[in-house]
Design an enzyme around this catalytic site. Structure first.
Site, short mmCIF file in Angstrom:
data_model
loop_
_atom_site.label_atom_id
_atom_site.label_comp_id
_atom_site.label_asym_id
_atom_site.label_seq_id
_atom_site.Cartn_x
_atom_site.Cartn_y
_atom_site.Cartn_z
N SER A 109 5.54 5.60 8.62
CA SER A 109 4.88 5.29 7.35
C SER A 109 5.84 5.60 6.21
CB SER A 109 3.61 6.12 7.18
OG SER A 109 3.19 6.03 5.84
N ASN A 164 0.83 -1.20 0.00
CA ASN A 164 0.00 0.00 0.00
C ASN A 164 0.86 1.25 0.00
OD1 ASN A 164 -0.52 1.96 2.47
ND2 ASN A 164 0.09 0.00 3.36
N ASN A 171 4.95 6.21 3.25
CA ASN A 171 4.22 6.85 2.15
C ASN A 171 4.02 8.36 2.30
OD1 ASN A 171 3.90 4.27 0.94
ND2 ASN A 171 2.31 3.84 2.46
N THR A 172 4.67 8.95 3.31
CA THR A 172 4.68 10.41 3.43
C THR A 172 6.14 10.80 3.36
OG1 THR A 172 2.68 10.51 4.78
CG2 THR A 172 4.21 12.36 5.00
N PHE A 197 -1.67 8.39 4.08
CA PHE A 197 -2.45 9.06 5.13
C PHE A 197 -3.69 9.77 4.57
CE2 PHE A 197 1.50 9.90 8.07
CZ PHE A 197 1.51 8.57 8.43
N ASN A 242 5.63 -1.02 11.41
CA ASN A 242 4.83 -0.54 10.27
C ASN A 242 5.15 -1.42 9.05
OD1 ASN A 242 3.27 1.24 8.62
ND2 ASN A 242 3.73 2.86 10.09
N LYS A 271 5.53 4.33 16.93
CA LYS A 271 5.44 3.24 15.94
C LYS A 271 6.64 3.31 15.00
CE LYS A 271 2.34 0.80 12.83
NZ LYS A 271 0.96 0.62 12.40
C1 LIG Z 1 -3.86 -0.58 3.56
C2 LIG Z 1 -3.02 -0.30 4.78
C3 LIG Z 1 -3.07 0.95 5.35
C4 LIG Z 1 -2.29 1.23 6.48
N1 LIG Z 1 -2.36 2.46 7.05
C5 LIG Z 1 -1.66 2.72 8.17
C6 LIG Z 1 -1.76 3.97 8.81
O1 LIG Z 1 -2.51 4.85 8.40
N2 LIG Z 1 -1.01 4.19 9.93
C7 LIG Z 1 -0.17 3.22 10.45
O2 LIG Z 1 0.48 3.46 11.47
N3 LIG Z 1 -0.08 2.00 9.87
C8 LIG Z 1 -0.79 1.74 8.76
N4 LIG Z 1 -0.70 0.51 8.17
C9 LIG Z 1 0.23 -0.47 8.74
C10 LIG Z 1 -0.46 -1.45 9.69
O3 LIG Z 1 -1.00 -0.79 10.81
C11 LIG Z 1 0.56 -2.50 10.17
O4 LIG Z 1 1.56 -1.87 10.94
C12 LIG Z 1 1.23 -3.24 9.02
O5 LIG Z 1 0.33 -3.46 7.96
C13 LIG Z 1 1.80 -4.58 9.44
O6 LIG Z 1 0.80 -5.41 9.96
P1 LIG Z 1 0.07 -6.56 9.07
O7 LIG Z 1 1.17 -7.37 8.43
O8 LIG Z 1 -0.75 -7.33 10.05
O9 LIG Z 1 -0.75 -5.86 8.06
C14 LIG Z 1 -1.45 0.22 7.04
C15 LIG Z 1 -1.43 -1.05 6.45
C16 LIG Z 1 -2.20 -1.33 5.34
C17 LIG Z 1 -2.15 -2.70 4.72
#
Ligand SMILES: Cc1cc2nc3c(=O)[nH]c(=O)nc-3n(C[C@H](O)[C@H](O)[C@H](O)COP(=O)(O)O)c2cc1C
Length: 393
Positions: free
Chosen positions: A206, A135, A208-209, A139, A269, A240
């Site tokens: 993140s 992804n 992506n910023t 934000f 993350n 985080k």
């Molecule tokens: C589509 C998507 C959007 C996410 N958006 C955020 C976010 O806005 N803020 C954040 O701290 N982590 C975000 N994450 C990261 C998740 O909170 C998590 O840290 C990461 O996906 C690893 O966990 P997982 O393997 O269980 O997905 C996002 C993950 C995905 C897949």
């Protein structure tokens, strides 16, 4: 173990799972938004008899209540250790119903001071075979003021006596705010939302910023955290971090966390590493994963996220850890807890496995507590105890 042959699990298995078995088909972001709008509607209309009875059935199917799963962390009572990770409910539109899906807590956000659209679409891709996702959302959220409004509309009260789901709020820096003014940007949104958060997650990881991860530099991070800590009624704070940091960088962050009296770390993350999937093609764009921007989540992240939890726990057992990254089974959740995580969070695994993953994990933990003769989940944290299967006992 309860094998959850419930109605909602069957619906998920028959309607959603087939879509998730392929990279192509219904767009991943569209599917997320569609599900979220149903959840949002239910969260706002809980008093309607039909919605109320549907939520009761969901609650019955997915909630596991057991005193051995509950723990008090930083003065917050977590009824179980499994939470929804940040990013799914960015605007808190379904904040009130996450407990019905069995979660012990939900992390709302990332929210930023200013509303923003995020990156151009497509920006969320399924990697079905690997049970992973890429992804680069960036934000996309409606801003801190709107989040307050959404909480009020759902009747989330500020006394934090919510009978009882804990809400963490994850804060990020707005895209239009220069990195040098990041502190002020975080402070504005946190001030607005303090009454609603059981804990605050400071997101400096993140991918992506642009430039956001530079805020993981101890000098900049210390400034941000110090200013936040000065706020009246500052909630427990968690930072985080990214899975792409070297262990030396992580050590520096841990030292800072201790020195500044910060409560804990959320690890991790999404990753900018392609974790062995460099040559994997993204169907929608025709490009290789190594050519695409964004953060990788899901199963490929499992090992790295676990190693980081283990490393931090070995450095200092006082740092409270929330483990996230690739958790998709009771065994992996148990491993993360035994590596040092007090709490775990789900995102990608929850999507692929469906809502029954939460009760499956909780039942699995209870089973392991029984096998290892532990009276509370707290005794398992950092214990390095292995998963015991029934016939191995
Ligand atoms: C589509 C998507 C959007 C996410 N958006 C955020 C976010 O806005 N803020 C954040 O701290 N982590 C975000 N994450 C990261 C998740 O909170 C998590 O840290 C990461 O996906 C690893 O966990 P997982 O393997 O269980 O997905 C996002 C993950 C995905 C897949």
């Amino acid at each position: 173990m309860n094998d959850h042959k419930g109605l909602f699990n069957s619906l998920y298995k028959n309607l959603i799972s087939p879509i998730l078995k392929k990279d192509s088909g219904i767009d991943a972001e569209y599917l997320t938004n569609f599900s979220l709008s149903l959840l949002s509607f239910s969260s706002r209309k809980q008093n309607w008899p039909l919605i109320s009875s549907i939520l009761k059935s969901i609650n019955k199917e997915f909630c596991i209540i057991d005193k051995r799963l509950s723990q008090n962390i930083c003065g917050i009572e977590f009824c179980n250790p499994v939470g929804l990770a940040a990013g799914f409910d960015k605007n808190g539109v379904a904040a009130k119903i996450w407990r019905d899906f069995g979660f012990g807590f939900a992390e709302i956000g990332t929210v930023t001071k200013f509303a923003q659209d995020g990156n151009p679409k497509p920006r969320l891709f399924r990697l079905a075979e690997e049970e992973a996702a890429l992804n680069r959302m960036g934000f996309n959220n409606k801003g801190a003021e709107n989040l307050v409004k959404n909480f009020i509309e759902q009747g989330i009260d500020i006394t934090k006596n919510r009978n009882h789901i804990c809400l963490g709020i994850n804060f990020g820096k707005s895209k239009i705010t220069d990195l040098s003014r990041a502190t002020e940007d975080y402070l504005t949104s946190i001030k607005l939302l303090i009454p609603y958060c059981d804990y605050a997650a400071i997101n400096v990881s993140s991918p992506n910023t642009e430039g956001l991860r530079k805020l993981q530099d101890p000098f900049r991070l210390r400034e941000i955290l110090r200013e936040i800590k000065k706020l009246p009624f500052c909630p427990p704070l968690f930072v985080k971090i990214a899975p792409d940091l070297g262990f030396n960088d992580i050590d520096d962050i841990c030292q800072l966390i201790i020195e500044e009296n910060i409560d804990g770390i959320i690890a991790t993350n999404t990753s900018i590493d392609r974790l062995g999937l460099e040559t994997r093609k993204i169907k929608e764009t025709g490009l290789l994963l190594s050519q695409e921007k964004g953060g990788l989540s899901g199963r490929p992240l499992q090992d790295r996220a676990n190693r980081i939890i283990k490393h931090i726990h070995n450095i200092n057992k006082e740092i409270i850890l929330i483990g996230v990254g690739g958790i998709d089974s009771p065994e992996i959740a148990w491993e993360r807890i035994c590596s040092g995580a007090s709490l775990v969070q789900l995102y990608t695994g929850w999507i692929y496995k469906g809502p029954k993953l939460v009760p499956d994990i909780l039942n699995g933990i209870i089973q392991q507590l029984n096998y290892h003769q532990l009276s509370n989940i707290k005794e398992a944290i950092g214990s390095d105890l292995k998963w015991v299967t029934e016939n191995k006992k």
